[in-house]
Design an enzyme around this catalytic site. Structure first.
Site, PDB file in Angstrom:
ATOM      1  N   LYS A   1       0.815  -1.258  -0.163  1.00 45.05           N
ATOM      2  CA  LYS A   1       0.113   0.099   0.144  1.00 45.05           C
ATOM      3  C   LYS A   1       1.061   1.405   0.222  1.00 45.05           C
ATOM      4  O   LYS A   1       0.759   2.528  -0.572  1.00 45.05           O
ATOM      5  CB  LYS A   1      -0.741   0.199   0.588  1.00 45.05           C
ATOM      6  CG  LYS A   1      -1.574   1.500   1.052  1.00 45.05           C
ATOM      7  CD  LYS A   1      -2.502   1.126   2.645  1.00 45.05           C
ATOM      8  CE  LYS A   1      -3.902   2.816   2.657  1.00 45.05           C
ATOM      9  NZ  LYS A   1      -4.595   2.564   4.346  1.00 45.05           N
TER      10      LYS A   1
ATOM     11  N   GLU B   1      -9.646   8.195   5.558  1.00 43.65           N
ATOM     12  CA  GLU B   1      -9.380   7.175   7.372  1.00 43.65           C
ATOM     13  C   GLU B   1      -9.867   7.729   8.826  1.00 43.65           C
ATOM     14  O   GLU B   1     -10.158   7.171   9.114  1.00 43.65           O
ATOM     15  CB  GLU B   1      -8.410   6.457   7.260  1.00 43.65           C
ATOM     16  CG  GLU B   1      -7.648   5.360   6.035  1.00 43.65           C
ATOM     17  CD  GLU B   1      -6.534   4.783   5.856  1.00 43.65           C
ATOM     18  OE1 GLU B   1      -5.287   5.224   6.403  1.00 43.65           O
ATOM     19  OE2 GLU B   1      -6.771   3.924   5.327  1.00 43.65           O
TER      20      GLU B   1
ATOM     21  N   ASP C   1      -4.210   9.273  13.371  1.00 43.82           N
ATOM     22  CA  ASP C   1      -3.995   7.840  12.587  1.00 43.82           C
ATOM     23  C   ASP C   1      -3.134   7.611  13.065  1.00 43.82           C
ATOM     24  O   ASP C   1      -2.373   7.674  11.436  1.00 43.82           O
ATOM     25  CB  ASP C   1      -5.739   8.283  11.647  1.00 43.82           C
ATOM     26  CG  ASP C   1      -5.962   6.638  11.105  1.00 43.82           C
ATOM     27  OD1 ASP C   1      -4.879   5.680  11.474  1.00 43.82           O
ATOM     28  OD2 ASP C   1      -5.820   6.976   9.725  1.00 43.82           O
TER      29      ASP C   1
END
Length: 566
Positions: free
Chosen positions: A68, A145, A168
């Site tokens: 990713k 996210e 995050d």
């Protein structure tokens, strides 16, 4: 049926909004988290999830992880005889999550909300959307996210007016978002982050500590890809041990030699100080862009598996002068939010009062030329049209003029980024429009940018003097025709896929093989005995006996290696 997917660097998860609540969907092993790992078994069958991850150190050339981090790039990973783009590997993970959801729900799944880091640029977002399409999903929305985490956190706060910050830190990316809840509305005030900062970078710190302690003894071993993979696995395990223990032993075994380093929490924190310092600037940037004082925040919400590290929690506590909130599960918050958004898309009655806004994470604009003090033209200057952290959907217009006498056309290159020089930003496309010849500065050109919640960018260029108009829709990050998704989907579908009902056995066998290579002496002999007993039972093909033998193998490995982590 529409599902919500958290496509993570280290682990991924899938959920659904059903009967007025979120249901997290287990995979074939009964776990909510599926490692974002893809590999090939010895017989060429495709492995996705834990079975693939367990083979990372024993079969490094047949295993891919952390892809990713390279989403949106042309970097390829070779598995067997085939090269895969990051989006291809992500598509294989998404396809497995789709299959798990269909097995759990008992019906076909065709649509999904997929989460992306807030600071993903246009190329990375388009690649994520293509990965979903390659997996056979219609991607209804790409959801940031931290925004997803805000939904998971804020769903019970909708009656109050409050501001909070979502911190995050995942396996490969770091995002910060400042959000406000008022009258049933969740509004993102600002988002920023670092796409190259996450748990993997903290693992690299431990690898460097190990290298400083034993590098001379390794000789040429470190040049071997398999050895480096074992270092990575050992670092990951040590970092997780340090989450709840003051000391961790980091051990690497290679060619019948073993090296161990005792790492204390204090030494790890000191070595990771540069990474901890990098956490600060995105936080300050988000607060600055959102015009919010730190004291005005009701909560600091931690999301992402890497926030479990005590050194990160201490850094956040020092940053804000108070303890962060534990209101949401760090590993599950994002997928819960994605499932809630899927419920919103499905217009579930239980969610009719939830309204959510988001922001554009990067500035969007065009390249221009300007006249310097001496009259010379300087080109390659970035002129933002939509600035970062503008609430989306948004439409903004800027007016430009010709710069040369007799000029017959104007060419705009479209860029995304924050640098004054376009060379340091990301080029998204090009648009050209004719203009009538006139004196320099006499002909004006209007440039309008429109940006929607899915990150779709439209550029409209208009010359009022002639009425000429040109439009550019940024649909792909590549020059030329878009890739043949149908052909690529067919190629991925043609792969020999390991059956879901064999996942547990393959994962246990892969873990046992890893432990055999990890240990020496009596412990290695014990693992060999466990493997032999398990393989003997497998040959009998009795499902009940195999289940019992697998549990015996797992318990034996747990006693030596600790429980499997996700």
């Amino acid at each position: 049926m529409i599902i919500g997917i958290d496509l993570g660097t280290t682990n991924s998860a899938v959920g659904v909004w059903r009967d007025g609540k979120v249901e997290l969907i287990p995979n074939s092993l009964g776990a909510v988290l599926t490692p974002s790992a893809v590999g090939l078994d010895d017989d060429g069958a495709l492995l996705v999830g834990l079975a693939a991850r367990e083979r990372r150190s024993t079969h490094p050339t047949l295993t891919a992880t952390t892809f990713k981090r390279y989403m949106g790039s042309t970097r390829t990973t070779r598995l067997g005889k085939q090269d895969y783009l990051p989006e291809d590997l992500s598509a294989l993970v998404l396809a497995r999550l789709k299959a798990d959801a269909e097995a759990y729900l008992g019906q076909p799944v065709t649509e999904a909300v997929i989460t992306v880091p807030a600071y993903f640029n246009d190329k990375q977002r388009k690649a994520t959307r293509r990965a979903g399409e390659l997996a056979g999903l219609k991607v209804e929305r790409l959801l940031n996210e931290p925004t997803a985490a805000a939904l998971a956190y804020g769903i019970h706060e909708l009656g109050d007016e409050t501001r909070f910050l979502v911190f995050d830190l995942g396996g490969g990316t770091f995002d910060v978002s400042v959000l406000e809840i008022f009258e049933g509305v969740i509004e993102v005030r600002a988002s920023t982050g670092d796409n190259q900062l996450g748990g993997e970078d903290f693992n690299a710190v431990l690898v460097q500590m190990m290298r400083e302690a034993h590098g001379k003894a390794w000789g040429k071993a470190e040049a071997d890809f398999g050895f480096r993979q074992r270092l990575q696995v050992a670092a990951e395990k040590a970092r997780r041990t340090l989450t709840d223990q003051p000391v961790a032993d980091m051990t690497v075994t290679w060619q019948d030699e073993s090296w161990t380093l005792e790492v204390t929490a204090e030494a790890f924190e000191a070595a990771a100080a540069p990474l901890l310092a990098r956490l600060r600037e995105p936080v300050l940037g988000a607060l600055r862009d959102g015009s919010v004082q730190a004291a005005a925040l009701k909560e600091i919400v931690l999301v992402g598996g890497a926030t479990r590290m005590p050194i990160v929690r201490r850094a956040v506590t020092r940053m804000f002068g108070r303890f962060p909130s534990n209101a949401v599960h760090p590993d599950e918050a994002v997928v819960i939010g994605a499932a809630i958004q899927a419920g919103l898309k499905a217009r579930d009655a239980a969610l009719k009062d939830v309204v959510m806004t988001d922001v554009c994470p990067y500035s969007l604009g065009v390249d221009i030329a300007e006249t310097g003090p001496g009259g010379a033209l300087r080109d390659g200057i970035f002129s933002p049209v939509i600035e970062r952290n503008t609430v989306v959907p948004a439409s903004r217009m800027s007016v430009f003029s010709t710069i040369q006498p007799g000029q017959r056309k104007v060419v705009f290159n479209v860029f995304q980024g924050e640098s004054r020089l376009v060379a340091d930003n990301i080029r998204l496309g090009r648009i050209e429009i004719p203009v009538p010849p006139a004196r320099a500065g006499e002909i004006q050109v209007e440039v309008r940018f429109s940006y929607d919640v899915n990150g779709l960018i439209e550029v409209d260029v208009h010359v009022p003097h002639t009425g000429e108009r040109r439009q550019l829709v940024i649909v792909d990050d590549q020059d030329g025709p878009p890739p043949d998704l149908e052909q690529r989907r067919a190629a991925l579908a043609a792969l020999k896929v390991n059956p879901r009902d064999q996942d547990a056995n393959r994962a246990a066998s892969a873990r046992a093989a890893r432990c055999y290579e990890l240990f020496l002496g009596e412990r290695r002999a014990h693992v060999a005995e466990l493997i032999s007993r398990f393989e003997t039972v497998l040959d009998r093909q009795d499902p009940r006996a195999i289940d019992a033998a697998r549990q015996e193998l797992i318990h034996g490995l747990d006693a030596l290696d600790g429980e499997t982590f996700l």
